[in-house]
Design a protein around this motif. Structure first.
Motif, mmCIF file in Angstrom:
data_model
loop_
_atom_site.group_PDB
_atom_site.id
_atom_site.type_symbol
_atom_site.label_atom_id
_atom_site.label_comp_id
_atom_site.label_asym_id
_atom_site.label_seq_id
_atom_site.Cartn_x
_atom_site.Cartn_y
_atom_site.Cartn_z
ATOM 1 N N TRP A 185 0.822 -1.215 0.000
ATOM 2 C CA TRP A 185 0.000 0.000 0.000
ATOM 3 C C TRP A 185 0.851 1.257 0.000
ATOM 4 C CZ3 TRP A 185 0.479 3.687 3.688
ATOM 5 C CH2 TRP A 185 1.126 3.334 4.876
ATOM 6 N N TRP A 186 2.010 1.203 0.712
ATOM 7 C CA TRP A 186 2.839 2.414 0.781
ATOM 8 C C TRP A 186 3.419 2.766 -0.581
ATOM 9 C CZ3 TRP A 186 7.739 1.569 -0.840
ATOM 10 C CH2 TRP A 186 8.234 0.268 -0.763
ATOM 11 N N SER A 187 3.713 1.746 -1.392
ATOM 12 C CA SER A 187 4.238 2.006 -2.733
ATOM 13 C C SER A 187 3.165 2.633 -3.615
ATOM 14 C CB SER A 187 4.743 0.702 -3.352
ATOM 15 O OG SER A 187 5.211 0.923 -4.667
ATOM 16 N N VAL A 188 1.930 2.125 -3.491
ATOM 17 C CA VAL A 188 0.819 2.684 -4.262
ATOM 18 C C VAL A 188 0.529 4.115 -3.811
ATOM 19 C CG1 VAL A 188 -1.627 2.431 -4.801
ATOM 20 C CG2 VAL A 188 -0.170 0.407 -4.658
ATOM 21 N N ALA A 189 0.490 4.332 -2.492
ATOM 22 C CA ALA A 189 0.190 5.661 -1.961
ATOM 23 C C ALA A 189 1.243 6.674 -2.400
ATOM 24 C CB ALA A 189 0.102 5.601 -0.435
ATOM 25 N N PHE A 190 2.477 6.234 -2.409
ATOM 26 C CA PHE A 190 3.557 7.133 -2.822
ATOM 27 C C PHE A 190 3.402 7.537 -4.288
ATOM 28 C CE2 PHE A 190 7.977 8.073 -4.043
ATOM 29 C CZ PHE A 190 8.275 9.002 -3.056
ATOM 30 N N THR A 191 3.027 6.588 -5.132
ATOM 31 C CA THR A 191 2.829 6.897 -6.552
ATOM 32 C C THR A 191 1.620 7.796 -6.754
ATOM 33 O OG1 THR A 191 3.751 4.709 -7.080
ATOM 34 C CG2 THR A 191 2.601 5.883 -8.833
ATOM 35 N N VAL A 192 0.549 7.530 -6.001
ATOM 36 C CA VAL A 192 -0.639 8.397 -6.076
ATOM 37 C C VAL A 192 -0.264 9.831 -5.720
ATOM 38 C CG1 VAL A 192 -2.859 8.909 -4.981
ATOM 39 C CG2 VAL A 192 -2.309 6.564 -5.651
ATOM 40 N N LEU A 193 0.477 9.997 -4.628
ATOM 41 C CA LEU A 193 0.879 11.335 -4.193
ATOM 42 C C LEU A 193 1.763 12.009 -5.241
ATOM 43 C CD1 LEU A 193 0.952 13.498 -1.973
ATOM 44 C CD2 LEU A 193 2.930 12.307 -0.996
ATOM 45 N N THR A 194 2.671 11.239 -5.838
ATOM 46 C CA THR A 194 3.563 11.803 -6.858
ATOM 47 C C THR A 194 2.776 12.332 -8.045
ATOM 48 O OG1 THR A 194 5.334 10.282 -6.209
ATOM 49 C CG2 THR A 194 5.493 11.293 -8.389
ATOM 50 N N ILE A 195 1.867 11.524 -8.567
ATOM 51 C CA ILE A 195 1.077 11.956 -9.732
ATOM 52 C C ILE A 195 0.191 13.144 -9.373
ATOM 53 C CG2 ILE A 195 -0.780 11.262 -11.293
ATOM 54 C CD1 ILE A 195 0.433 8.495 -11.402
ATOM 55 N N ALA A 196 -0.422 13.106 -8.181
ATOM 56 C CA ALA A 196 -1.299 14.210 -7.773
ATOM 57 C C ALA A 196 -0.523 15.516 -7.651
ATOM 58 C CB ALA A 196 -1.986 13.868 -6.454
ATOM 59 N N LEU A 197 0.649 15.453 -7.055
ATOM 60 C CA LEU A 197 1.430 16.682 -6.865
ATOM 61 C C LEU A 197 1.931 17.240 -8.196
ATOM 62 C CD1 LEU A 197 3.498 15.885 -3.645
ATOM 63 C CD2 LEU A 197 1.587 17.474 -3.883
ATOM 64 N N ILE A 198 2.467 16.370 -9.047
ATOM 65 C CA ILE A 198 2.998 16.846 -10.327
ATOM 66 C C ILE A 198 1.877 17.406 -11.193
ATOM 67 C CG2 ILE A 198 4.147 16.156 -12.465
ATOM 68 C CD1 ILE A 198 5.716 14.118 -10.824
ATOM 69 N N ALA A 199 0.755 16.683 -11.252
ATOM 70 C CA ALA A 199 -0.375 17.157 -12.050
ATOM 71 C C ALA A 199 -0.909 18.479 -11.510
ATOM 72 C CB ALA A 199 -1.481 16.106 -12.060
ATOM 73 N N SER A 200 -0.930 18.638 -10.177
ATOM 74 C CA SER A 200 -1.438 19.873 -9.580
ATOM 75 C C SER A 200 -0.513 21.046 -9.868
ATOM 76 C CB SER A 200 -1.606 19.695 -8.069
ATOM 77 O OG SER A 200 -2.534 18.672 -7.774
ATOM 78 N N VAL A 201 0.774 20.843 -9.643
ATOM 79 C CA VAL A 201 1.730 21.934 -9.873
ATOM 80 C C VAL A 201 1.735 22.345 -11.336
ATOM 81 C CG1 VAL A 201 4.169 22.548 -9.845
ATOM 82 C CG2 VAL A 201 3.180 21.345 -7.905
ATOM 83 N N GLU A 202 1.753 21.355 -12.235
ATOM 84 C CA GLU A 202 1.777 21.680 -13.663
ATOM 85 C C GLU A 202 0.508 22.423 -14.077
ATOM 86 O OE1 GLU A 202 2.688 19.542 -17.965
ATOM 87 O OE2 GLU A 202 3.005 18.466 -16.094
ATOM 88 N N SER A 203 -0.650 22.014 -13.549
ATOM 89 C CA SER A 203 -1.907 22.687 -13.885
ATOM 90 C C SER A 203 -1.932 24.115 -13.362
ATOM 91 C CB SER A 203 -3.092 21.905 -13.312
ATOM 92 O OG SER A 203 -3.178 20.619 -13.879
ATOM 93 N N LEU A 204 -1.476 24.311 -12.129
ATOM 94 C CA LEU A 204 -1.509 25.650 -11.548
ATOM 95 C C LEU A 204 -0.515 26.582 -12.235
ATOM 96 C CD1 LEU A 204 -1.881 24.822 -7.742
ATOM 97 C CD2 LEU A 204 -3.639 25.435 -9.391
ATOM 98 N N LEU A 205 0.668 26.062 -12.559
ATOM 99 C CA LEU A 205 1.633 26.889 -13.285
ATOM 100 C C LEU A 205 1.095 27.270 -14.655
ATOM 101 C CD1 LEU A 205 5.001 25.093 -12.406
ATOM 102 C CD2 LEU A 205 4.173 27.280 -11.541
ATOM 103 N N SER A 206 0.425 26.335 -15.306
ATOM 104 C CA SER A 206 -0.178 26.641 -16.601
ATOM 105 C C SER A 206 -1.275 27.685 -16.450
ATOM 106 C CB SER A 206 -0.755 25.364 -17.225
ATOM 107 O OG SER A 206 -1.403 25.644 -18.442
#
Length: 742
Positions: free
Chosen positions: A247-268
């Motif tokens: 679960w920790w590996s899945v949670a870490f990947t979820v957090l990574t995608i959420a953060l990158i997608a959020s930052v990229e969207s907000l910067l755009s």
């Protein structure tokens, strides 16, 4: 202006009438949506191929990103879909968990984004060093370009950049020339499109490049590999499955995608706002919209969705006025993907590889590298790029953020300490500049030990942060020297002060405190002589700053301006004119009057001295709001024998005011009351009186002496220019021009 009632909208027609809104959509948004659709279609397919996902996953994400994020997002003109910035992390996720499990992770990342938006912490996603974001995108771009280079050569790429780099020589040796020609043609068109005539550039370059690649693939006498779609878009949809992983590996990947997608969207979204003249998006709503799109995209078997600056910039340049353009572009992709599957299958993989190589290289921006070099962040940029390219996205970003944070700590805690003899004097100067904390104690102790015994010392402290340990070390050193017969003078020019270090926890000083101590009114305390206290504060904090300047003026009594102003204590001529010692030859009296005739010749004497001896080039009269002399004059109040005789010099001003002087009318229209109107008329009258002086007229004719009227409004702390027939503001452009060196 806004297009709808939601934040981030840009057209008022949505709030006027349905008819006007529909007309605006048909005129502006429909054509723009077609242009964006033509750009987004090949990009969505190419990103899916580069990620190792099914081709349909890119189209699903483009449809849902356009319709859902376009409808719910906080930036009306932002266009969302699969983005190159997530290509690397998606490819790693697919390799680790499989495709259907990746869809589950995408949906979970969307839920997390919605929680970010509901928590109203969207702006926190922007608290990432820009150099790290720029380097992350550059690393992703280089990774994509390296990966797709093998595809363009007709080979198969790996998820590892090192493996791709190692395979590149063999790929060049075994290159399939048909693939190279198609991919090379696509790259040439994309790179050279900016040189074609403007009327042709209306057609999107990616569309022209892909169509050219398709045409070449048909005419070349060799086979070229094409992309494959298994049925229509609806056939490709599949439900996600829960990853069979810790679960920790899945949670870490979820957090990574959420953060990158959020930052990229907000910067755009920020970039789109700048393109629209500084419009502000609703960041929290934007994350809710992006998260909703990712939930649906993951459930439907699509790639992660983010705001994409390439599509968004195209949307703005195409003339979109509302979010209808982004929504419609998703509709066009859906129609195309369902009805024209055969057309999609004619696109060569090499054509998409050429498109992605150019996109990847363009993510590496020379301007960002130059900025990192100028700001001293080049090492952070290089470390982040290297980590992304040769490690993975997370390792690169973490390494970059860690280095950026370490660099920040070093800069914040950095202090410059010097100790050297003062030339020509039996005295040493110790300077402490920066943030002085316990971390500086080794350096501080070493520099203080360099000062010889028995000499007088000046300690000049330009410190914005001072903790107890550093303050105590300096105080003990000074006390020891004074016990042995030496003297230590402190000059504290920073916002942090020695006297406060022992009374409260250390805090970063505020510049307002320095201003208050330098020019603020005395804080009267019982039993303390304000003059003596003020002089002591001046010696401790500011005399050292003035000493070099005054030393150069001691044999030069000349000034640039004769400045006549009121005796009112609230008017500080050097402050409101941003001038210093030696600039103003100041004369003050009640009501800033120029007596004509009679026994008082003080103003005339000072004026002649300034013009003949000091060679001034400017003569100024400055009045002010709330002037007591003008109040007495306006109300015809008996002020006493001395003041009544003096105010008699202002009777011509009162007569001009009652006759309807144009300055009084201009002041009335500007919202000033009768007393201040009279004060401005008084300035205009005194200027006219000065111009009649023979010495002033001679100076104007022979040396270009300027005579100016000013009025200082205490309520707004602004200086107003008073002319013979009106009033006006001093603009910044004139101030900048005047301040430029000749």
């Amino acid at each position: 202006m806004a297009t709808d009632n939601g934040p981030g909208a840009t057209d008022a027609t949505a709030r006027s009438s349905p008819h006007d809104f529909l007309r605006s959509v048909l005129r502006h948004d429909v054509p723009a949506s077609v242009v964006v659709f033509l750009v987004a279609l090949p990009l969505s397919i190419g990103i899916a191929v580069a990620s190792g996902a099914p081709v349909a996953a890119g189209l699903i994400a483009a449809v849902i990103g356009g319709v859902v994020a376009g409808s719910l997002g906080g930036s009306a003109l932002q266009v969302s879909g699969p983005a190159a910035g997530l290509t690397v992390v998606v490819a790693e996720t697919i390799n680790q968990f499989g495709w259907r499990a990746t869809c589950f992770i995408v949906a979970a990342a969307g839920v997390l984004q919605i929680l970010f938006g509901l928590s109203r912490i969207a702006r926190a996603a922007l608290a990432v060093a820009p150099v790290v974001v720029h380097a992350m995108l550059a690393g992703i771009g280089l990774t994509i370009a390296l990966q797709q280079s093998l595809v363009l050569l007709g080979g198969v790429s790996s998820s590892s950049s090192l493996d791709n780099l190692a395979a590149l020589p063999e790929g060049l040796r075994a290159a399939r020339w048909g693939e190279v020609v198609v991919g090379g043609a696509v790259m040439a068109i994309l790179l050279g499109w900016k040189f074609v005539p403007a009327r042709i550039r209306v057609v999107p370059a990616p569309l022209v490049a892909i169509l050219a690649g398709v045409a070449l693939a048909f005419v070349l006498p060799t086979s070229v590999e094409r992309i494959m779609l298994n049925g229509s878009l609806f056939d490709a949809m599949s439900l996600p499955e829960v990853p069979a992983a810790p679960w920790w590996s899945v949670a870490f990947t979820v957090l990574t995608i959420a953060l990158i997608a959020s930052v990229e969207s907000l910067l755009s979204a920020v970039a789109v706002g700048r393109m629209r003249g500084g419009e502000r998006a609703d960041f929290d709503r934007e994350l809710i919209g992006q998260g909703s799109a990712n939930v649906l995209s993951g459930l439907a078997g699509g790639l992660p969705v983010t705001g994409v600056i390439v599509r968004s910039a195209t949307n703005v340049r195409a003339g979109a006025r509302s979010r209808a353009s982004a929504v419609l572009h998703g509709v066009w992709i859906l129609v195309f993907s369902v009805a024209l599957v055969g057309v999609v299958e004619q696109i060569p993989k090499a054509a998409l590889a050429g498109l992605l190589i150019v996109i990847g290289v363009q993510l590496v921006k020379l301007a960002h590298i130059k900025r990192a070099l100028r700001t001293g962040d080049l090492l952070v940029y290089v470390v982040t790029v290297s980590g992304v390219v040769f490690g993975n996205l997370l390792e690169g970003v973490v390494a970059g953020l860690a280095l950026a944070f370490a660099l920040l700590l070093w800069r914040v805690a950095k202090v410059t300490i010097t100790a050297a003899p003062v030339p020509g004097a039996d005295r040493w100067l110790v300077t402490v500049d920066g943030s002085c904390t316990f971390l500086a104690l080794p350096k501080l102790s070493a520099k203080l030990a360099d000062v010889p015994a028995g000499v007088d010392v000046t300690v000049e402290m330009t410190v914005d942060f001072l903790d107890h340990a550093a303050s105590e070390a300096i105080a003990e050193w000074a006390e020891h020297r004074e016990k042995n017969g030496g003297t230590v003078d402190f000059v504290e020019m920073g916002t942090a002060r020695m006297a406060r270090a022992d009374t409260a926890p250390p805090v970063r000083g505020q510049s307002r405190k320095v201003i208050d101590e330098a020019i603020g009114p005395w804080r009267r305390t019982g039993g303390v002589d304000p003059i003596a206290a003020g002089i002591a504060a001046y010696h401790r904090g500011h005399a050292h700053l003035l000493r070099p300047h005054l030393h150069g003026l001691r044999d030069r009594p000349d000034a640039g301006t004769f400045f006549l102003t009121c005796a009112d204590a609230r008017i500080v001529p050097n402050v409101i004119t941003n001038s210093g010692p030696g600039d103003l030859f100041t004369v003050r009296n009640v009501g800033n009057l120029v007596p004509v005739g009679g026994s008082d010749v003080s103003v005339e004497a000072a004026l002649i001295y300034a013009l003949d001896k000091l060679d001034v080039r400017s003569v100024v009269v400055c009045g002010h709001s709330g002037c007591g002399a003008m109040e007495a004059l306006y109300g015809q109040v008996r002020a006493g024998p001395g003041l009544d005789d003096w105010l008699a010099h202002a009777q011509p001003t009162l007569a001009a005011f009652h006759r309807g002087h144009p300055v009084a009318e201009a002041a009335r229209l500007a919202g000033f009351g009768p007393v201040d109107q009279l004060g401005m008329v008084n300035v205009a009258r005194q200027v006219a009186t000065l111009i009649d002086y023979p010495a002033v007229r001679a100076g104007m004719a022979e040396r270009g002496v300027a005579v100016t009227g000013l009025f200082f409004d205490l309520a707004t702390a602004r200086v107003i220019e008073v002319t013979a027939d009106g009033i006006g503001e001093f603009d910044d452009v004139r101030g900048r021009i005047a301040a430029e060196p000749v």
